[in-house]
Design a protein around this motif. Sequence first.
Motif, short mmCIF file in Angstrom:
data_model
loop_
_atom_site.label_atom_id
_atom_site.label_comp_id
_atom_site.label_asym_id
_atom_site.label_seq_id
_atom_site.Cartn_x
_atom_site.Cartn_y
_atom_site.Cartn_z
N PHE A 97 -2.51 13.37 -2.64
CA PHE A 97 -1.12 12.89 -2.49
C PHE A 97 -0.98 11.76 -1.46
N THR A 98 -2.09 11.16 -1.04
CA THR A 98 -2.02 9.98 -0.17
C THR A 98 -2.87 8.87 -0.78
N CYS A 99 -2.53 7.61 -0.47
CA CYS A 99 -3.20 6.48 -1.10
C CYS A 99 -3.68 5.48 -0.06
N SER A 100 -4.74 4.75 -0.46
CA SER A 100 -5.26 3.68 0.38
C SER A 100 -4.42 2.42 0.19
N GLN A 101 -4.66 1.42 1.01
CA GLN A 101 -4.07 0.12 0.77
C GLN A 101 -4.76 -0.53 -0.43
N PRO A 102 -4.12 -1.47 -1.10
CA PRO A 102 -4.77 -2.15 -2.23
C PRO A 102 -6.00 -2.92 -1.76
N GLU A 103 -7.04 -2.87 -2.60
CA GLU A 103 -8.29 -3.54 -2.26
C GLU A 103 -8.72 -4.42 -3.44
N THR A 104 -9.22 -5.59 -3.14
CA THR A 104 -9.78 -6.45 -4.18
C THR A 104 -11.30 -6.33 -4.24
N ASP A 105 -11.82 -5.38 -3.46
CA ASP A 105 -13.23 -5.02 -3.49
C ASP A 105 -13.29 -3.51 -3.70
#
Length: 702
Positions: A682-690
């Motif tokens: 129920f928690t998410c990371s920041q968006p990553e382009t890698d």
Amino acid sequence: MSDPLSRNRLDSEASPYLKQHDGNPVNWQPWDETALEAAKEQNKPIFLSIGYSACHWCHVMEEESFEDEAVAERLNENFVPIKVDREERPDLDSIYMTVCQLVTGRGGWPLSAWLTPDGKPFYVGTYFPPEPRGQMPGFGDLLDKISESWSDPDQRDEMKNRADQWTDSACNQLESTPDEPGERPGNDELDDAVRAALRSADREHGGFGSDGPKFPHPGRIDLLLRVYARSGNTDALDVATTTLEGMSTGGIYDQLGGGFHRYAVDREWTVPHFEKMLYDNALLPPLYLAASQLTGQPQYDDVVRETLTFVDRELTHPEGGFYSTLDARSGDEEGTFYVWTPSQVHDFLDEEDAELFCDRYGVTDSGNFEHGTTVLTISETVEHLAEEYDCSVDEVERRLAEAESTLAEAREERTRPPRDEKILAGWNGMMISAYARAAQVLDVDYAEQATDALSFIREQLWDGDSGHLTRRFINGDTKGDGYLEDYAFLARGAFDCYQVTGDVDHLQFALELSEMIVEEFWDAEEGTIYFTPQSGEELVTRPQELDDQSTPSSLGVATDLLLVLDGFVPDVDYTEIAGRVLETHGNRIRGNPLQHVSLTLAADRYAHGGAELTVAADELPTDWRDELADRFLPGVVVAQRPPTEEGLDAWLDQLGFEEAPPVWAGRSAVDDEPTVYACQSFTCSQPETDLEPALEWLEANR
């Protein structure tokens, strides 16, 4: 109208198992209204015989009893003899097998049950010999005694009372749910299941139990691999890999043609029961792929490639679906297609290559099977053979590959095992998942077989207007309402195709199937998901399938599926339904989590909230695909979506959604680059382009 019981009516059936019996002198009936009404009108007990086309002892009982004119006369005169293919009617098999196990303490096929005219069992067993043998009565004598008892009104009343009691017991076992729901399982059940699996493990030869017969138990292996990936429990990995290696080097694996036989009769996996079932060859490859990812050992990938080559060659319909089984017997004997003697090897190879092959695969004059024949097993390492034959490892591998090709070609001239060409929706779903998984890990081209099979099933067995799934296709003939396993396994296969291709059509099909699971199988009042559809035939009880057996529990798979799909539906609470199921059966899961591996794994997903990698891109970048192929991420969902909100809107229109579901909402691509969002518990990371930082985030939050 003529009496339907006056002739064998299996000639109009498409099932290969039923067609095997259409020439018997027994006036076999299919399980249908005509036969059941005739039993009631004539007040005759039903003799129900359940089996399947690859069943060895089913063949034996047919030859010994059902082809015997005197036995046929008894059955035709005093009973309504009904034949059922358990693969077409797993609901009937579940009900009457449960009674057999409750009453006799054992089960198996052929299943023989005597029923009252309204379908309630009063005598059960499995194989019966023609004459008394040990504690088993002779089949003919048994027919006479049951017929005489039924003719006596007092004894008939006793038989009916017994039938009522046995049926009530089956209802309690299969249909009923606890009066008071238990607490929803949490973390302890997974640990308890692992401890139970490790306690029962054969540390020397692999598998579970200290002697034969040995079955693969793929759910237990899956459990151990998942736990190792999460916790680093090396004991779990050792037991899993010892089992996988024991099977792939033993006779349960077809060393010459690829693919797994049903089970081994011995502790060492040497001598198999030779039938090859589609579901075994669907459930085992993903485990070998996981072991490859966890250990980096290439031999596991080889097993998968060879198994899928076997499926493609021998169990695939020209238009894409998958057939059910290859028989255990070739001609009149079991296993003759697969076994070898030294002289047979020498017939096709020169002297030195024949000796090399025999040393590699343990082919000896005494043999390890009947009549001095040998089931091939890997008996010597390539390194040892290189030293013994004074050549390089590469040279040994080259010569063995040529010998294997020559002998495989020669084997094709033998009498082949018959093939059951039923195409079952649920079994195809499992095989579709296996190909999709191979596409993720080995070669993306495997996705073509997965999607071809999915398209075939959709075209032949799915009615999109009504949402009805038919269970079986064979030679253009379709039959039977789909069961929970058909909807759940096929939905899982469709979802796995979506994960590997990013095609929203596959996701849409998975969602449509899940809607029908809720509509037809979910009972909100009882808090469970039944095996048979609400609109289906009314039987003496409505079964559930909680236990993992030869295939995973359909209830466990359906529960896990709803948890996975919950993030893809904006206005339905599938998690609440799954939670209710786990609550209803919580005490049973806690009491024996290893018997309920699929439900235990679903409970683990419920407790931890699952994990997703949402990828916003037109397609998965090649380097990301390669990175995911190298990592075992059990239970992680790869949720592809278009990179832009405009593209996502087109998907939402196709799906009929007014808003984006949680797994996609607000997760578009950053700076027009493929972007990944990792979520866990129920928690998410920041968006990553890698991809790498997202995977590291998942690892840290696992």
